[in-house]
Design an enzyme around this catalytic site. Structure first.
Site, mmCIF file in Angstrom:
data_model
loop_
_atom_site.group_PDB
_atom_site.id
_atom_site.type_symbol
_atom_site.label_atom_id
_atom_site.label_comp_id
_atom_site.label_asym_id
_atom_site.label_seq_id
_atom_site.Cartn_x
_atom_site.Cartn_y
_atom_site.Cartn_z
ATOM 1 N N THR A 49 5.251 0.465 1.327
ATOM 2 C CA THR A 49 5.457 0.066 2.807
ATOM 3 C C THR A 49 6.489 0.142 3.221
ATOM 4 O O THR A 49 6.929 0.743 3.825
ATOM 5 C CB THR A 49 4.410 -0.310 3.483
ATOM 6 O OG1 THR A 49 2.546 0.593 2.979
ATOM 7 C CG2 THR A 49 4.323 0.263 4.959
ATOM 8 N N THR A 102 0.980 -3.649 -0.859
ATOM 9 C CA THR A 102 0.287 -4.337 -0.846
ATOM 10 C C THR A 102 -1.263 -3.822 -1.322
ATOM 11 O O THR A 102 -2.009 -4.790 -1.495
ATOM 12 C CB THR A 102 -0.024 -4.560 0.668
ATOM 13 O OG1 THR A 102 -0.280 -3.675 1.418
ATOM 14 C CG2 THR A 102 0.819 -4.717 1.532
#
EC number: 3.5.1.1
Length: 334
Positions: free
Chosen positions: A12, A97
């Site tokens: 991200t 993540t």
């Protein structure tokens, strides 16, 4: 001068929406966020002060949900290469993540503690008005330069908290601090690192061989009405080991004790983890619970999530150990 080397892998922190043209000639629309921003550009908007030199490289540029085992091994292999460079004092890895807990844990397993290795990323993509990527990266770099963490192995630095890689897991999908578990070793206050604890570490494993990418470790979740026969099907279908994500402190329903015994007899190790988002496996219950599953041949995952347990299992399988050796080694490295 301290030199920190940053390895970019995507995630991200490196993602922005891309324009996508629809085949039915409608107006262009915005597609989902895609990892497309190089690490040099991310560093360019990250403010870091001090007597510091930063070098970087883009190893991968992908969402971590798309990684396979070979790519995870490739990332960790490159971390090890950079650690061996006498001109590099610490390594920071930007990573998605979704599967950071797996890559960071593999790095911890092979890390000798000579230099800091810190994983970080973002929960909000690069174009977001309140993107957290640059702040997380700045704090990861600051943590990496602190001599107090240099011997702590692989760590995860996120939203002002530094945690041990062992035991950490993504437990929230969108929160700015998505990780729980592990040991909190330090926190940031006004950009100053305050130490909290020293993580419990194990001996170092050798970096797995290339066969790590083809090892098959299945994860099976127990739930009301789940079929214990799926463990046997997995073993007969080619699984090298199975992680049973049990309920609570490590339990499963009818038939699982017999299935674990069957796999043990086949020479296929079974690891007993928990599907709970935090807490260790603690065998307490009989009648098919954790006590019986361990007695049947399973080995406890301890504080490891099912997915970190899978990484350790894959490392041991590449060593071609027996079921008994697997249990002994797994218990010592978990």
């Amino acid at each position: 001068m301290t030199r920190v080397h940053i390895i970019g892998t995507g995630g991200t922190i490196a993602s922005k929406p891309e324009s996508a043209s629809r085949s039915n000639d409608l107006d262009d629309s915005t597609s989902g966020a895609v990892a497309s921003v190089g690490i040099a550009d991310i560093i360019g908007v990250t403010s870091v002060e001090g007597d510091l030199e930063v070098s970087s490289e883009d190893l991968l540029l992908t969402g971590s949900y798309a990684l396979d085992m070979s790519q995870i091994l490739m990332i960790v292999d490159q971390i090890q290469n950079r650690i061996k460079d006498p001109h590099i004092n610490a390594v920071v890895v930007t990573h998605g993540t979704d599967t950071m807990e797996e890559t960071a844990f593999l790095s911890e397993l092979v890390n000798d503690g000579s230099k800091a290795v810190i994983f970080t990323g973002a929960q909000r993509s690069a174009e977001h008005a309140d993107t957290d990527g640059p702040r997380n990266l700045r704090q990861a770099i600051l943590a990496a330069t602190d001599p107090r963490v240099s011997s702590m192995g692989a760590l995860v630095c996120f939203d002002g908290v530094v945690q041990s890689a062992r035991g950490v897991r993504k437990s929230h999908t969108t929160a700015s601090q998505p990780f729980s578990g592990g040991a909190t070793v330090a926190t940031f206050h006004d950009n100053k690192l305050e130490m909290v604890a020293t993580p419990d570490r194990r001996s170092t494993l050798a970096l797995p061989a290339n066969g790590f990418g083809s090892v098959r470790i299945d994860v099976h979740f127990a739930y009301p009405g789940s079929d214990s026969g799926e463990l046997i099907k997995a073993a007969r279908g080619g699984a090298n080991a199975v992680v049973l994500a049990g309920t609570g402190v490590g339990n499963a329903g009818p038939g699982y004790v017999e299935a674990v015994m069957h796999l043990t007899d086949m020479g296929v190790p079974v690891v007993l983890a928990s599907r709970a988002p935090s807490g260790p496996v603690v065998p307490i219950y009989g009648n098919g619970g954790g006590v019986d599953l361990i007695a049947a041949g399973a080995v406890s995952a301890g504080v490891l999530s099912p997915f970190q347990a899978r990484i350790l299992a894959a490392c041991l399988i590449t060593q071609e150990v027996s079921v008994f050796e697997f249990k002994e080694l797994f218990s010592s490295y978990r």
